[in-house]
Design a protein around this motif. Structure first.
Motif, mmCIF file in Angstrom:
data_model
loop_
_atom_site.group_PDB
_atom_site.id
_atom_site.type_symbol
_atom_site.label_atom_id
_atom_site.label_comp_id
_atom_site.label_asym_id
_atom_site.label_seq_id
_atom_site.Cartn_x
_atom_site.Cartn_y
_atom_site.Cartn_z
ATOM 1 N N HIS A 52 86.489 5.919 17.882
ATOM 2 C CA HIS A 52 86.406 6.652 19.155
ATOM 3 C C HIS A 52 87.803 7.071 19.608
ATOM 4 O O HIS A 52 88.168 6.889 20.768
ATOM 5 N N TYR A 53 88.570 7.651 18.690
ATOM 6 C CA TYR A 53 89.924 8.097 19.010
ATOM 7 C C TYR A 53 89.954 9.471 19.695
ATOM 8 O O TYR A 53 91.035 10.048 19.850
ATOM 9 N N ASP A 54 88.813 10.010 20.087
ATOM 10 C CA ASP A 54 88.747 11.369 20.622
ATOM 11 C C ASP A 54 89.729 11.607 21.760
ATOM 12 O O ASP A 54 90.361 12.670 21.839
ATOM 13 N N ALA A 55 89.843 10.655 22.681
ATOM 14 C CA ALA A 55 90.784 10.800 23.789
ATOM 15 C C ALA A 55 92.194 10.408 23.363
ATOM 16 O O ALA A 55 93.156 11.154 23.575
ATOM 17 N N GLN A 56 92.340 9.230 22.730
ATOM 18 C CA GLN A 56 93.671 8.716 22.404
ATOM 19 C C GLN A 56 94.469 9.658 21.529
ATOM 20 O O GLN A 56 95.687 9.805 21.712
ATOM 21 N N PRO B 256 96.354 3.385 11.171
ATOM 22 C CA PRO B 256 97.036 3.661 9.896
ATOM 23 C C PRO B 256 97.788 2.464 9.325
ATOM 24 O O PRO B 256 97.765 2.236 8.110
ATOM 25 N N ALA B 257 98.430 1.670 10.178
ATOM 26 C CA ALA B 257 99.152 0.502 9.681
ATOM 27 C C ALA B 257 98.204 -0.563 9.162
ATOM 28 O O ALA B 257 98.626 -1.478 8.438
ATOM 29 N N LEU B 258 96.911 -0.451 9.502
ATOM 30 C CA LEU B 258 95.886 -1.381 9.029
ATOM 31 C C LEU B 258 95.152 -0.844 7.803
ATOM 32 O O LEU B 258 94.081 -1.339 7.448
ATOM 33 N N GLY B 259 95.737 0.172 7.160
ATOM 34 C CA GLY B 259 95.193 0.678 5.906
ATOM 35 C C GLY B 259 94.250 1.842 6.026
ATOM 36 O O GLY B 259 93.730 2.329 5.018
ATOM 37 N N VAL B 260 93.997 2.329 7.246
ATOM 38 C CA VAL B 260 93.061 3.439 7.445
ATOM 39 C C VAL B 260 93.801 4.750 7.243
ATOM 40 O O VAL B 260 94.774 5.049 7.940
ATOM 41 N N THR B 261 93.328 5.553 6.304
ATOM 42 C CA THR B 261 93.947 6.850 6.049
ATOM 43 C C THR B 261 93.059 8.014 6.489
ATOM 44 O O THR B 261 93.544 9.145 6.590
ATOM 45 N N THR B 262 91.779 7.749 6.760
ATOM 46 C CA THR B 262 90.855 8.762 7.288
ATOM 47 C C THR B 262 89.982 8.097 8.345
ATOM 48 O O THR B 262 89.445 7.016 8.113
ATOM 49 N N ALA B 263 89.849 8.762 9.499
ATOM 50 C CA ALA B 263 89.018 8.238 10.584
ATOM 51 C C ALA B 263 88.035 9.307 11.029
ATOM 52 O O ALA B 263 88.403 10.480 11.178
ATOM 53 N N VAL B 264 86.795 8.898 11.260
ATOM 54 C CA VAL B 264 85.764 9.793 11.801
ATOM 55 C C VAL B 264 85.648 9.496 13.293
ATOM 56 O O VAL B 264 85.392 8.361 13.693
ATOM 57 N N ILE B 265 85.834 10.520 14.122
ATOM 58 C CA ILE B 265 85.790 10.363 15.573
ATOM 59 C C ILE B 265 84.511 10.995 16.127
ATOM 60 O O ILE B 265 83.792 11.702 15.420
ATOM 61 N N GLY B 266 84.222 10.705 17.389
ATOM 62 C CA GLY B 266 83.062 11.317 18.050
ATOM 63 C C GLY B 266 81.766 10.577 17.844
ATOM 64 O O GLY B 266 80.693 11.111 18.165
ATOM 65 N N THR C 195 82.090 12.401 22.767
ATOM 66 C CA THR C 195 83.256 13.248 22.571
ATOM 67 C C THR C 195 83.786 13.732 23.919
ATOM 68 O O THR C 195 83.146 13.545 24.958
ATOM 69 N N ILE C 196 84.949 14.363 23.909
ATOM 70 C CA ILE C 196 85.496 14.944 25.137
ATOM 71 C C ILE C 196 85.470 16.471 25.086
ATOM 72 O O ILE C 196 86.034 17.134 25.955
ATOM 73 N N ALA C 197 84.814 17.014 24.086
ATOM 74 C CA ALA C 197 84.598 18.465 23.990
ATOM 75 C C ALA C 197 83.164 18.690 23.522
ATOM 76 O O ALA C 197 82.646 17.903 22.712
ATOM 77 N N PRO C 198 82.507 19.732 24.045
ATOM 78 C CA PRO C 198 83.022 20.693 25.024
ATOM 79 C C PRO C 198 83.084 20.085 26.416
ATOM 80 O O PRO C 198 82.293 19.201 26.752
ATOM 81 N N CYS C 199 84.012 20.594 27.228
ATOM 82 C CA CYS C 199 84.164 20.086 28.593
ATOM 83 C C CYS C 199 84.838 21.139 29.455
ATOM 84 O O CYS C 199 85.948 21.597 29.139
ATOM 85 N N GLY D 243 85.689 15.074 12.750
ATOM 86 C CA GLY D 243 85.115 14.932 14.079
ATOM 87 C C GLY D 243 83.679 15.403 14.175
ATOM 88 O O GLY D 243 83.301 16.432 13.601
ATOM 89 N N PHE D 244 82.858 14.641 14.913
ATOM 90 C CA PHE D 244 81.483 15.025 15.211
ATOM 91 C C PHE D 244 81.422 15.986 16.402
ATOM 92 O O PHE D 244 82.297 15.972 17.277
#
Length: 557
Positions: A62-66, A77-87, A92-96, A148-149
């Motif tokens: 849920h990194y949509d805002a951050q 990323p420092a925890l080994g994540v190289t791809t993240a799916v948000i939304g 989500t914060i779009a559309p808004c 992103g979704f």
């Protein structure tokens, strides 16, 4: 000449096959070759005794805002994540529209445990539509790759205004939402996400907009994916949503359906396995369903000022919109407490808190420090009270400042191990970027590699790498990632199998405006590369490293 050669590593290709010790070369951000004589390189790294696998694909964040203020999407990323799916969940914060921003932020504060002050200070509102949001992310850059979704609750609010939380949509409103889903898909969305979970409430306890959608609306919006020719339908499931209905949606849309959040409830232990078996049976009939399960015990740090674990109870509704003295009076009310007791005594398909009093512990009590590190079951026995009365009385005595930790779900390790091995499951549900005052499971992948592989022996390293890499890449249609193969992106995680894991949670104050969050550090990680750029080493995130991630817009059909 290669950019990088990593020598003598135990290679985990990500597909579940046997590891092998070999060298790997990187050129131009991609894996150039494996094994054999790889030739010279600008940089050579000896990885003897270490394992090298594709970077983790975190398919539920849920990194949509951050991400709008923190392109580094810390700490993933420092925890080994190289791809993240948000939304995920459709939050989500779009559309808004500009006029709706405050409402969206207040809803996120409630449903995702985010700081309202941090959201107000941090979100960069340089967009209105989904395409504009994606374009902004691409302009600003990102440390990890992002997919992103299109989010259902945001769509409903955009199309229906206040009515989004009051009723089902009309035909005209559904048509408008369909157009927006297709617009988002054309702009590169990975799919469409929604929630029917009763635990998902916005400001004042009002259900999040997607919960007001009827089956007709869900069929219409999921059907957009067939028209788009690709994409994933993601749903966080309430008990009223049947697997048979999701099987219908998979058939009608011809697309995969990711079903969250499948967590083990010790007071109704068979429910999650019933869902997984129904998913397996549906797949046997040709459906494409997968159950999103967590490898982490779900625990919450909270106070009664924001008691997220119990806010999903029907009996809690009378308290949701109350503040100050009125809220305290409600907590003291006998009829209110009795209603909660009655609900907790009934079995539930999914419920965050289930009255397991020995798993609810006092962390901090300003006025009664003698209660700290004691669970509510033992405290209630000492004072001769019902556990719920003991809990609420202690909170009131501390003017609601008592900090508790509740181990709510996934506490039975035997059951969780069985879920992780189930053929209809996929490791997921880190919720990274959300619930930051309650917990932080961004290191779920390292926990899988350390706890479930090394300590418990439930999975092999190769099987864990498949769960974290190739499987989510296949489900979400993520091209050229999730495997150690020539031509694939050099998204890499180098770690020590003998020590890998996630560190203890700790509270930091680095959100916008100095708001607090829980975070964690990696253990046993020696390097993380995104598109061939090293962004973390044994000391954590590399300060000043280039922002090497990409917005993913092109997915397999």
């Amino acid at each position: 000449m290669h950019d990088l050669v990593i020598r003598n590593a135990t290679l985990l290709a990500g597909l579940g096959g046997e590891p092998r010790v070999a060298d790997l070369a990187v050129s131009g951000g991609r894996i150039a070759a494996l094994g054999g004589e790889l030739g010279a390189a600008r940089e050579t790294l000896d990885a003897a005794g270490l394992a090298l696998m594709p970077g983790i694909i975190d398919n539920h964040t849920h990194y949509d805002a951050q991400i709008t203020w923190d392109p580094g999407v810390s700490p993933s990323p420092a925890l080994g994540v190289t791809t993240a799916v948000i939304g995920n969940c459709g939050f989500t914060i779009a559309p808004c529209r500009p006029a709706d921003r405050e409402r969206v932020m207040r809803n996120l504060t409630q449903v995702e445990g985010m700081s309202l002050d941090a959201l107000r200070a941090g979100i960069r509102w340089e967009f209105e539509t989904v395409p504009q949001y994606f374009d902004m992310l691409e302009r600003r850059g990102m440390a990890a790759n992002i997919a992103g979704f299109v989010g259902h609750s945001a769509l409903r609010s955009y199309v229906m205004g206040d009515a989004a939380t009051e009723r089902a949509a009309s035909d005209a409103e559904i048509a408008h939402m369909r157009a927006l889903v297709l617009e988002g898909m054309r702009a590169g969305a990975v799919g469409f996400a929604t929630s029917t979970s009763p635990a998902h409430n916005g400001e004042g306890g009002v259900p999040m907009p997607s919960r007001l959608a009827d089956e007709r609306e869900l069929r219409a919006l999921a059907g957009c994916l067939k028209q788009a020719g690709r994409g994933v339908f993601m749903l966080t499931k309430g008990g009223q949503t049947k697997i048979s209905f999701l099987e219908e949606l998979s058939a009608a849309s011809t697309r995969p359906v990711v079903i969250a959040a499948l967590l083990h409830n010790s007071t109704n232990p068979g429910a999650v396995f019933d869902d997984l078996e129904r998913i397996r049976a549906a797949n046997g009939r040709g459906a494409r369903l997968i159950g999103a399960v967590s490898c982490c015990p779900l625990s919450f740090d909270f106070s009664m000022r924001s008691p997220y674990p119990i806010e999903g109870l029907d009996a809690w509704r009378p308290a949701l919109a109350l503040k100050g003295a009125a809220f305290k009076a409600k907590l003291a009310e006998r009829a209110f407490r009795d209603a909660i007791r009655t609900e907790l005594a009934r079995p539930a398909h999914f419920r965050l808190f289930n009255g397991e009093w020995a798993k609810l512990t006092v962390v901090e009590s300003p006025r009664h420090p003698e209660t700290e590190q004691h669970d509510i079951a033992s405290l209630a026995a000492q004072c001769g009270k019902d556990p719920l009365d003991c809990w609420f009385d202690l909170a009131l005595a501390d003017d609601l400042a008592t900090v508790f930790v509740a181990l709510t779900l996934n506490s039975d390790e035997r059951a969780v191990g069985e879920m992780l091995r189930h053929p209809a499951s996929m490791v997921s549900l880190s919720d990274a970027g959300a619930h930051l005052t309650f917990f932080n499971d961004a290191g779920f992948g390292l926990h899988l590699l350390g706890h479930w592989v090394r300590e418990r022996g439930v999975l092999t390293l190769a099987e864990a790498a498949r769960q974290l890499c190739a499987l989510p890449a296949a489900v979400f249609g993520i091209r050229g990632r999730g495997r150690l193969e020539p031509g694939y992106a050099a998204d890499l995680l180098l770690f020590d199998p003998a020590t890998v894991g996630r560190g203890p949670k700790r509270r930091v104050f680095d959100l916008p405006g100095g708001a607090p969050r829980l975070t964690t550090s990696a253990i046993g990680v020696h390097g993380v590369w995104v598109n061939g750029v090293r962004i973390a080493d044994a000391h954590g995130a590399i300060e000043g490293a280039p922002v090497a991630g990409r917005l993913l817009r092109d997915f397999d059909a």
